[in-house]
Write a protein that holds these residues in place. Structure first.
Motif, mmCIF file in Angstrom:
data_model
loop_
_atom_site.group_PDB
_atom_site.id
_atom_site.type_symbol
_atom_site.label_atom_id
_atom_site.label_comp_id
_atom_site.label_asym_id
_atom_site.label_seq_id
_atom_site.Cartn_x
_atom_site.Cartn_y
_atom_site.Cartn_z
ATOM 1 N N GLU A 1 0.839 -1.203 0.000
ATOM 2 C CA GLU A 1 0.000 0.000 0.000
ATOM 3 C C GLU A 1 0.871 1.248 0.000
ATOM 4 O OE1 GLU A 1 -2.334 -0.723 3.433
ATOM 5 O OE2 GLU A 1 -3.855 -1.898 2.363
ATOM 6 N N GLY A 2 1.986 1.186 0.730
ATOM 7 C CA GLY A 2 2.925 2.308 0.718
ATOM 8 C C GLY A 2 3.543 2.501 -0.657
ATOM 9 N N CYS A 3 3.862 1.391 -1.321
ATOM 10 C CA CYS A 3 4.419 1.463 -2.679
ATOM 11 C C CYS A 3 3.417 2.068 -3.655
ATOM 12 C CB CYS A 3 4.827 0.071 -3.152
ATOM 13 S SG CYS A 3 6.297 -0.585 -2.327
ATOM 14 N N ALA A 4 2.146 1.750 -3.459
ATOM 15 C CA ALA A 4 1.105 2.293 -4.335
ATOM 16 C C ALA A 4 1.039 3.813 -4.206
ATOM 17 C CB ALA A 4 -0.243 1.669 -3.995
ATOM 18 N N GLU A 5 1.209 4.313 -2.989
ATOM 19 C CA GLU A 5 1.201 5.762 -2.781
ATOM 20 C C GLU A 5 2.417 6.408 -3.437
ATOM 21 O OE1 GLU A 5 -1.214 7.623 -1.417
ATOM 22 O OE2 GLU A 5 -2.354 5.740 -1.362
ATOM 23 N N ILE A 6 3.560 5.735 -3.335
ATOM 24 C CA ILE A 6 4.772 6.254 -3.979
ATOM 25 C C ILE A 6 4.587 6.296 -5.493
ATOM 26 C CG2 ILE A 6 7.219 5.784 -4.419
ATOM 27 C CD1 ILE A 6 7.313 4.506 -1.601
ATOM 28 N N GLU A 7 3.967 5.257 -6.028
ATOM 29 C CA GLU A 7 3.734 5.187 -7.478
ATOM 30 C C GLU A 7 2.826 6.322 -7.942
ATOM 31 O OE1 GLU A 7 3.742 1.349 -10.268
ATOM 32 O OE2 GLU A 7 2.017 1.466 -8.925
ATOM 33 N N LYS A 8 1.849 6.671 -7.121
ATOM 34 C CA LYS A 8 0.966 7.792 -7.456
ATOM 35 C C LYS A 8 1.765 9.090 -7.545
ATOM 36 C CE LYS A 8 -3.354 6.092 -5.395
ATOM 37 N NZ LYS A 8 -4.363 6.334 -4.314
ATOM 38 N N LYS A 9 2.677 9.275 -6.598
ATOM 39 C CA LYS A 9 3.511 10.475 -6.602
ATOM 40 C C LYS A 9 4.395 10.523 -7.840
ATOM 41 C CE LYS A 9 5.547 11.631 -2.754
ATOM 42 N NZ LYS A 9 6.336 11.532 -1.500
ATOM 43 N N MET A 10 4.927 9.373 -8.231
ATOM 44 C CA MET A 10 5.790 9.316 -9.411
ATOM 45 C C MET A 10 5.011 9.673 -10.672
ATOM 46 S SD MET A 10 7.854 5.825 -8.364
ATOM 47 C CE MET A 10 8.817 5.717 -9.875
ATOM 48 N N LYS A 11 3.798 9.136 -10.790
ATOM 49 C CA LYS A 11 2.976 9.412 -11.972
ATOM 50 C C LYS A 11 2.525 10.862 -12.017
ATOM 51 C CE LYS A 11 1.206 4.719 -12.610
ATOM 52 N NZ LYS A 11 -0.009 3.846 -12.613
ATOM 53 N N ALA A 12 2.363 11.466 -10.835
ATOM 54 C CA ALA A 12 1.928 12.860 -10.768
ATOM 55 C C ALA A 12 3.091 13.833 -10.930
ATOM 56 C CB ALA A 12 1.220 13.116 -9.443
ATOM 57 N N GLY A 13 4.305 13.292 -11.042
ATOM 58 C CA GLY A 13 5.471 14.149 -11.218
ATOM 59 C C GLY A 13 5.930 14.819 -9.944
ATOM 60 N N GLU A 14 5.509 14.291 -8.790
ATOM 61 C CA GLU A 14 5.911 14.874 -7.516
ATOM 62 C C GLU A 14 7.310 14.393 -7.130
ATOM 63 O OE1 GLU A 14 2.994 14.087 -4.547
ATOM 64 O OE2 GLU A 14 1.303 14.638 -5.839
ATOM 65 N N VAL A 15 7.890 15.058 -6.161
ATOM 66 C CA VAL A 15 9.230 14.700 -5.699
ATOM 67 C C VAL A 15 9.172 13.360 -4.970
ATOM 68 C CG1 VAL A 15 11.152 15.335 -4.196
ATOM 69 C CG2 VAL A 15 9.925 17.103 -5.499
ATOM 70 N N VAL A 16 10.045 12.436 -5.382
ATOM 71 C CA VAL A 16 10.134 11.125 -4.740
ATOM 72 C C VAL A 16 11.564 10.956 -4.235
ATOM 73 C CG1 VAL A 16 9.936 8.636 -5.038
ATOM 74 C CG2 VAL A 16 8.374 10.162 -6.265
ATOM 75 N N TYR A 17 11.696 10.737 -2.948
ATOM 76 C CA TYR A 17 13.017 10.653 -2.343
ATOM 77 C C TYR A 17 13.670 9.296 -2.600
ATOM 78 C CZ TYR A 17 11.489 14.879 -0.003
ATOM 79 O OH TYR A 17 11.026 16.142 0.247
ATOM 80 N N LYS A 18 14.990 9.258 -2.379
ATOM 81 C CA LYS A 18 15.775 8.060 -2.646
ATOM 82 C C LYS A 18 15.243 6.856 -1.866
ATOM 83 C CE LYS A 18 20.474 6.206 -2.285
ATOM 84 N NZ LYS A 18 21.876 6.495 -1.870
ATOM 85 N N GLU A 19 14.931 7.072 -0.581
ATOM 86 C CA GLU A 19 14.428 5.972 0.244
ATOM 87 C C GLU A 19 13.118 5.415 -0.313
ATOM 88 O OE1 GLU A 19 15.219 8.931 1.246
ATOM 89 O OE2 GLU A 19 16.980 8.706 2.549
ATOM 90 N N GLU A 20 12.280 6.316 -0.835
ATOM 91 C CA GLU A 20 11.000 5.885 -1.400
ATOM 92 C C GLU A 20 11.217 5.079 -2.675
ATOM 93 O OE1 GLU A 20 7.725 9.204 -0.140
ATOM 94 O OE2 GLU A 20 9.248 9.848 -1.592
ATOM 95 N N ARG A 21 12.183 5.507 -3.494
ATOM 96 C CA ARG A 21 12.468 4.765 -4.729
ATOM 97 C C ARG A 21 13.015 3.374 -4.417
ATOM 98 N NH1 ARG A 21 12.092 7.393 -9.437
ATOM 99 N NH2 ARG A 21 11.888 9.672 -9.392
ATOM 100 N N GLU A 22 13.847 3.299 -3.396
ATOM 101 C CA GLU A 22 14.387 1.996 -3.001
ATOM 102 C C GLU A 22 13.267 1.075 -2.517
ATOM 103 O OE1 GLU A 22 17.366 2.756 -0.101
ATOM 104 O OE2 GLU A 22 18.870 3.445 -1.564
ATOM 105 N N LYS A 23 12.343 1.640 -1.765
ATOM 106 C CA LYS A 23 11.200 0.856 -1.294
ATOM 107 C C LYS A 23 10.350 0.394 -2.472
ATOM 108 C CE LYS A 23 7.157 1.083 1.749
ATOM 109 N NZ LYS A 23 6.423 1.875 2.772
ATOM 110 N N TRP A 24 10.096 1.300 -3.394
ATOM 111 C CA TRP A 24 9.265 0.984 -4.560
ATOM 112 C C TRP A 24 9.914 -0.081 -5.438
ATOM 113 C CZ3 TRP A 24 10.160 1.823 -9.856
ATOM 114 C CH2 TRP A 24 9.045 1.627 -10.683
ATOM 115 N N SER A 25 11.244 -0.089 -5.506
ATOM 116 C CA SER A 25 11.953 -1.051 -6.356
ATOM 117 C C SER A 25 11.763 -2.494 -5.887
ATOM 118 C CB SER A 25 13.450 -0.716 -6.396
ATOM 119 O OG SER A 25 14.052 -0.940 -5.127
ATOM 120 N N LYS A 26 11.399 -2.674 -4.622
ATOM 121 C CA LYS A 26 11.196 -4.019 -4.074
ATOM 122 C C LYS A 26 9.734 -4.460 -4.137
ATOM 123 C CE LYS A 26 14.947 -3.239 -0.752
ATOM 124 N NZ LYS A 26 15.285 -3.136 0.690
#
Length: 440
Positions: free
Chosen positions: A325-350
């Motif tokens: 569910e946290g990854c889904a929120e990060i993905e929404k931010k990425m699609k919206a062009g919002e700032v995504v931090y390194k830690e969030e990208r690492e989490k999303w990659s898994k």
């Protein structure tokens, strides 16, 4: 007892008392002869079957309880709720339907059950977080505005009703319709008569005399209720729509005896549905064997799946679900062009690896659940015939201080008794292990 539990139990007790009082009054009005018709007695020379009560020591207890509910379910009667605007009533109607044994609930223009309670946490409401609801919930009126003065107790009370409704819905077949016209069409196609509840003076009284008068002194093939009937309840303020009333084969009302000429929607539903069973006791258990088998397949598997996972597996599944569910929120931010931090990208990659792990748990659970109950579905055990809980299982949601308070101390609902014999989790796990050995 805290307000959440006490208000629910008080409401349930009041409704039950009203049902008994109404049935008693109906019996007096109809006379002793009518009452005797509603009592099923064993044939001459036959021995009445002994009542089977729920007990923690009963072998195959949870399956036998499910079988008891299945054997009392009816598909002859459908409850239709047309445009209910209050989720509190909506949840109460669902619970009432399940408790009285009506399997099919049709909802016209349904609203979300959480309409008046917004939760910040994505996990929703369950028994484990019921005491924390006040910390992250926003309570709203049915019309939309926020209830700014809502107390923690009021929020917990509303959350408790939502929890009970969701539990009831697990064992119901709920069908949604966008409009009244589509619902009426489906009822006609499936051969159901439509009885609409109505306070108008042209409505027939929902009593034996009222129905016989409507039928000109006759019956429905010897019964007071049609073979297939849908009872419709409208909105809290105005009742059923004109479209539904015009389509109804019969408009019915419960006789009231005071200045108040209407009842709360959920209370009216309980009284009307109960009265339907009083008028035609053969409604109880009126379901084909094919329908019962479908319920067994769904219910038995669900009961097993709720119990097979160990505490560690449940915890792991919860963490994986939260991670995704946290990854889904990060993905929404990425699609919206919002700032995504390194830690969030690492989490999303898994995310894919975590999803695969969760899927593996769910797939194994589904397979094990089917294994555990396969033979039981084909050869169900004898049912529990009296569904009242044993004292050992009557523990309810009460605070520690309430349990110690003298008025309720050591009562069945406030003391927790450890029960291990024939524990349902062990029962299902042993069946999976046994089936695996047979397979080998």
């Amino acid at each position: 007892m805290n307000s959440s539990a006490s208000s629910f139990l008080a409401g349930a007790a009041c409704t039950a008392a009203a049902l008994l009082l109404y049935q008693s009054c109906s019996a007096k009005i109809s006379g002793d002869q009518s009452t005797s018709k509603q009592t099923t007695k064993p044939a001459d020379g036959a021995v009445a079957e002994a009542t089977c009560f729920d007990s923690p020591d009963l072998d195959q207890r949870i399956i036998r309880k499910a079988e008891g509910a299945i054997c009392k379910r009816t598909s002859r009667l459908i409850i239709v709720v047309e445009r209910c605007t209050n989720d509190h009533n909506y949840s109460a109607i669902l619970r009432t339907a399940e408790a009285l044994g009506v399997q099919n609930i049709w909802i016209i223009s349904p609203q979300t059950i959480n309409a008046t309670l917004e939760l910040d946490n994505t996990q929703g409401t369950d028994e484990s977080n019921i005491d924390k609801i006040a910390e992250n919930a926003t309570m709203r009126r049915s019309s939309g505005p926020v209830v700014r003065a809502a107390t923690d107790t009021e929020k917990k009370d509303r959350a408790m009703h939502h929890l009970y409704a969701r539990k009831a819905t697990e064992w119901l077949t709920v069908r949604d319709f966008e409009d009244t016209k589509t619902c009426i069409k489906s009822l006609r196609e499936e051969g159901y008569q439509i009885w609409a509840t109505d306070l108008g003076q042209e409505a027939s009284c929902l009593t034996e005399d009222g129905i016989r008068q409507h039928l000109g002194g006759g019956t429905y093939d010897g019964k007071l209720i049609p073979n297939k009937v849908a009872i419709v309840f409208g909105t809290e303020a105005v009742g059923c729509t004109t479209e539904m009333l015009n389509a109804a084969d019969l408009r019915v009302y419960l006789p009231l005896r005071g200045f108040a000429d209407s009842l709360n929607l959920s209370v009216a539903t309980a009284l009307v549905v109960h009265q339907m069973f009083v008028l035609d006791p053969s409604l109880e258990g009126a379901m084909t064997e094919e329908e019962r088998r479908e319920l067994r397949q769904a219910w038995y598997v669900k009961l097993a799946s709720q119990r097979l996972l160990s505490a560690a597996d449940k915890k792991r599944r919860g963490k994986l679900t939260a991670y995704l569910e946290g990854c889904a929120e990060i993905e929404k931010k990425m699609k919206a062009g919002e700032v995504v931090y390194k830690e969030e990208r690492e989490k999303w990659s898994k995310m894919d690896a975590k999803r695969a792990e969760l899927n593996a748990i769910e797939e194994k659970l589904a397979a094990d659940s089917k294994k555990a109950v396969k033979e039981l579905v084909d050869n169900p055990p004898s049912p529990i015939t009296d569904m009242r809980r044993a004292d050992e299982h009557r523990i309810c949601f009460v605070g520690k201080n309430t349990k110690k308070a003298s008025p309720w101390q050591d009562m069945p609902a406030t003391r927790k008794i450890a029960v291990t014999k024939y524990a349902t989790a062990a029962f299902f796990r042993e069946r999976v292990a046994t089936n695996e050995e047979k397979k080998d």
